[in-house]
Design a protein around this motif. Structure first.
Motif, PDB file in Angstrom:
ATOM      1  N   SER A   7       0.834  -1.202   0.000  1.00  0.00           N
ATOM      2  CA  SER A   7       0.000   0.000   0.000  1.00  0.00           C
ATOM      3  C   SER A   7       0.862   1.242   0.000  1.00  0.00           C
ATOM      4  CB  SER A   7      -0.864  -0.005   1.257  1.00  0.00           C
ATOM      5  OG  SER A   7      -1.427   1.264   1.451  1.00  0.00           O
ATOM      6  N   HIS A  54      -2.641   2.476  -4.489  1.00  0.00           N
ATOM      7  CA  HIS A  54      -3.104   3.779  -4.023  1.00  0.00           C
ATOM      8  C   HIS A  54      -4.590   3.614  -3.649  1.00  0.00           C
ATOM      9  CE1 HIS A  54       0.534   6.251  -4.213  1.00  0.00           C
ATOM     10  NE2 HIS A  54       0.930   5.070  -4.619  1.00  0.00           N
ATOM     11  N   ASN A  55      -5.420   4.604  -3.793  1.00  0.00           N
ATOM     12  CA  ASN A  55      -6.778   4.476  -3.224  1.00  0.00           C
ATOM     13  C   ASN A  55      -7.663   3.688  -4.181  1.00  0.00           C
ATOM     14  OD1 ASN A  55      -5.409   6.875  -1.999  1.00  0.00           O
ATOM     15  ND2 ASN A  55      -7.219   6.806  -0.717  1.00  0.00           N
ATOM     16  N   PHE A  58     -13.567  16.095   4.730  1.00  0.00           N
ATOM     17  CA  PHE A  58     -12.766  16.652   5.819  1.00  0.00           C
ATOM     18  C   PHE A  58     -11.790  17.711   5.293  1.00  0.00           C
ATOM     19  CE2 PHE A  58     -13.146  12.310   8.167  1.00  0.00           C
ATOM     20  CZ  PHE A  58     -14.473  12.581   8.441  1.00  0.00           C
ATOM     21  N   ARG A  99      -5.368  12.687  -3.846  1.00  0.00           N
ATOM     22  CA  ARG A  99      -5.142  11.244  -3.849  1.00  0.00           C
ATOM     23  C   ARG A  99      -5.197  10.745  -5.292  1.00  0.00           C
ATOM     24  NH1 ARG A  99      -4.457  12.387   0.754  1.00  0.00           N
ATOM     25  NH2 ARG A  99      -4.959  11.208   2.640  1.00  0.00           N
ATOM     26  N   ASP A 102      -3.831  11.886   9.404  1.00  0.00           N
ATOM     27  CA  ASP A 102      -4.091  11.788   7.969  1.00  0.00           C
ATOM     28  C   ASP A 102      -2.985  12.506   7.202  1.00  0.00           C
ATOM     29  OD1 ASP A 102      -6.285  10.240   7.365  1.00  0.00           O
ATOM     30  OD2 ASP A 102      -7.726  11.894   7.381  1.00  0.00           O
TER      31      ASP A 102
HETATM   32  C1  UD1 Z   1      -6.375   4.802   2.197  1.00  0.00           C
HETATM   33  C2  UD1 Z   1      -6.523   3.664   3.142  1.00  0.00           C
HETATM   34  C3  UD1 Z   1      -5.260   2.940   3.304  1.00  0.00           C
HETATM   35  C4  UD1 Z   1      -4.864   2.415   1.954  1.00  0.00           C
HETATM   36  C5  UD1 Z   1      -4.723   3.576   1.018  1.00  0.00           C
HETATM   37  C6  UD1 Z   1      -4.408   3.105  -0.367  1.00  0.00           C
HETATM   38  C7  UD1 Z   1      -8.131   3.594   4.911  1.00  0.00           C
HETATM   39  C8  UD1 Z   1      -8.642   4.186   6.164  1.00  0.00           C
HETATM   40  N1  UD1 Z   1      -7.031   4.134   4.410  1.00  0.00           N
HETATM   41  O1  UD1 Z   1      -5.532   5.789   2.794  1.00  0.00           O
HETATM   42  O2  UD1 Z   1      -5.384   1.887   4.198  1.00  0.00           O
HETATM   43  O3  UD1 Z   1      -3.672   1.728   2.033  1.00  0.00           O
HETATM   44  O4  UD1 Z   1      -5.906   4.328   0.979  1.00  0.00           O
HETATM   45  O5  UD1 Z   1      -5.447   2.371  -0.886  1.00  0.00           O
HETATM   46  O6  UD1 Z   1      -8.676   2.651   4.368  1.00  0.00           O
HETATM   47  N2  UD1 Z   1     -11.907  11.692   4.306  1.00  0.00           N
HETATM   48  C9  UD1 Z   1     -12.996  12.540   4.207  1.00  0.00           C
HETATM   49  N3  UD1 Z   1     -14.203  12.124   4.694  1.00  0.00           N
HETATM   50  C10 UD1 Z   1     -14.369  10.900   5.269  1.00  0.00           C
HETATM   51  C11 UD1 Z   1     -13.272  10.020   5.355  1.00  0.00           C
HETATM   52  C12 UD1 Z   1     -12.046  10.453   4.857  1.00  0.00           C
HETATM   53  O7  UD1 Z   1     -12.883  13.648   3.707  1.00  0.00           O
HETATM   54  O8  UD1 Z   1     -15.488  10.568   5.672  1.00  0.00           O
HETATM   55  C13 UD1 Z   1     -10.609  12.158   3.772  1.00  0.00           C
HETATM   56  C14 UD1 Z   1      -9.472  11.948   4.762  1.00  0.00           C
HETATM   57  O9  UD1 Z   1      -9.375  13.037   5.626  1.00  0.00           O
HETATM   58  C15 UD1 Z   1      -8.282  11.851   3.827  1.00  0.00           C
HETATM   59  C16 UD1 Z   1      -8.863  11.256   2.543  1.00  0.00           C
HETATM   60  O10 UD1 Z   1     -10.274  11.402   2.638  1.00  0.00           O
HETATM   61  O11 UD1 Z   1      -7.763  13.108   3.544  1.00  0.00           O
HETATM   62  C17 UD1 Z   1      -8.521   9.814   2.288  1.00  0.00           C
HETATM   63  O12 UD1 Z   1      -8.948   9.057   3.401  1.00  0.00           O
HETATM   64  P1  UD1 Z   1      -8.824   7.470   3.469  1.00  0.00           P
HETATM   65  O13 UD1 Z   1      -9.338   6.837   2.236  1.00  0.00           O
HETATM   66  O14 UD1 Z   1      -9.445   7.045   4.741  1.00  0.00           O
HETATM   67  O15 UD1 Z   1      -7.271   7.228   3.727  1.00  0.00           O
HETATM   68  P2  UD1 Z   1      -5.949   7.310   2.855  1.00  0.00           P
HETATM   69  O16 UD1 Z   1      -4.979   8.036   3.706  1.00  0.00           O
HETATM   70  O17 UD1 Z   1      -6.128   7.855   1.495  1.00  0.00           O
END
Ligand code: UD1
Length: 345
Positions: free
Chosen positions: A118, A206-207, A239, A246, A308
């Motif tokens: 990851s 990535h995501n 947030f 991303r 984060d």
């Molecule tokens: C995510 C994964 C990580 C994975 C990576 C790559 C989670 C928690 N994190 O990291 O395990 O290895 O992708 O695939 O699964 N946000 C909002 N609203 C929300 C939730 C999140 O705005 O309700 C924002 C967060 O603040 C952050 C962004 O979205 O800035 C991405 O969040 P998230 O997908 O949780 O985590 P990553 O750090 O991208």
């Protein structure tokens, strides 16, 4: 070719299985199904499904006994809830990988080993200061985030930074338990490769988003959280100021990267990304628009989660060079599909 896919009933593993079966491979899936509320109906009939825990040495030895290649997707994923999770993450991810590698060693396996990693192993993304070039900002402070200062400043002069694409040679900096276990999974697999000569590739996803993504849980990524909110008639809560960048990559593309990696002998870590970065607000907006005219608009809340990362954007160059991988699903097409795709309970 006979391939063992650990975690092959899961979200990403399931897409890998679909493509391998479509390509005519013989597939053995080892999956505990603990993350499933009902038996997976999407697995092709031709798949040899073994329901067992990866930490069960006998089950792993049987499942891997005569395979030509191993695609290791099984893991406890996500960010977790708090440190109470630490033993479960280490047990599932580190010990699970170790039991798999021991079984492979005992049968002197030197075939292809691909492991799911990851982008979280990087900790932060890559940033550039106009005066100091590439710099590594420290974690953002609660005081800065409370004041709405979301962009990490240059650690040397405090100037505003611009984000850059992370390459695989960036120093790893795992900042949560999941990230630490993913880095360890890579390291254990590379040790296996060095000791046995097996070519080992770690794919740093990535995501990832796409059909059959697990629904909103404390372990889910933002795409699933937003999609689940829309399905419940609620607005996605974005947030910070929504400017976090991303790379959202479709599960079908991630699966194809796995298939390409299984067919290559490249050894080392490789980013798997779409190459098309977007902000979280852009993602929320695209998803809402694709959901339908009655969908609520995203709400930018200014909330934050300490820990984060502000921006993480991959360089997709190595994947193109060594695997011949380029994502095929565009952001717009992928989000349009994801807005109505089935999610897993
Ligand atoms: C995510 C994964 C990580 C994975 C990576 C790559 C989670 C928690 N994190 O990291 O395990 O290895 O992708 O695939 O699964 N946000 C909002 N609203 C929300 C939730 C999140 O705005 O309700 C924002 C967060 O603040 C952050 C962004 O979205 O800035 C991405 O969040 P998230 O997908 O949780 O985590 P990553 O750090 O991208």
């Amino acid at each position: 070719m006979k391939v063992l896919v650990t975690g092959g009933a899961g979200f990403i593993g399931g897409h890998v299985v679909d493509q391998l079966v479509g390509d005519g491979a013989e597939v053995v899936v080892l999956d505990s199904l603990v993350a499933h509320s009902e038996p997976p109906s999407h697995l092709p009939d031709a798949v040899d499904l073994r329901v067992a825990d990866l930490r069960d040495p006998d089950a792993v030895a049987h499942a891997s006994g005569d395979v030509d290649a191993v695609c290791h997707q099984a893991a406890r994923v996500g960010l977790g809830v708090d440190l109470d999770d630490v033993a479960d993450y280490v047990s599932d991810n580190d010990l699970g990988t170790a039991v798999l590698l021991r079984a492979l060693w005992r049968r002197r396996f030197t075939g292809r080993l691909v492991v799911a990693s990851s982008m979280v192993v990087y900790g932060e993304g890559r940033y550039r200061c106009p005066a100091h070039g590439v710099v590594t900002p420290g974690p953002r402070s609660g005081a800065d985030l409370d004041a709405g200062r979301f962009e990490p400043p240059c650690p040397r002069c405090g100037a505003a930074l611009s984000w850059d694409r992370v390459t695989e040679d960036a120093a790893p900096d795992p900042r949560n338990v999941y990230a630490a276990t993913k880095l360890h999974t890579e390291q254990l697999a590379f040790v296996y490769g060095r000791e046995t000569g097996a070519p080992v590739c770690a794919l740093r996803y990535h995501n990832v988003y796409g059909p059959r993504m697990p629904r909103d849980t404390p372990y889910a990524g933002v795409a699933s959280i937003f999609r689940s909110a829309l399905a419940a008639g609620a607005a996605p809560r974005v947030f910070e100021d929504g400017g976090q960048v991303r790379d959202f990559v479709h599960a079908g593309d991630v699966a194809r990267a796995n298939v390409l990696a299984l067919g290559s002998a490249w050894t080392g870590p490789v980013n798997v990304a779409s190459g098309e970065p977007h902000t979280i607000l852009e993602m929320a907006t695209a998803l809402c628009a694709a959901f339908g005219p009655d969908a609520p608009a995203p709400v930018v809340t200014g909330e934050y989660r300490l820990g984060d990362v502000r921006h993480v954007v991959a360089s997709p160059e190595r994947a193109a060079e060594v695997l011949g991988f380029e994502a095929r699903t565009s952001f717009v097409a992928g989000m349009a599909e994801f807005a109505h795709a089935p999610l897993r309970r």
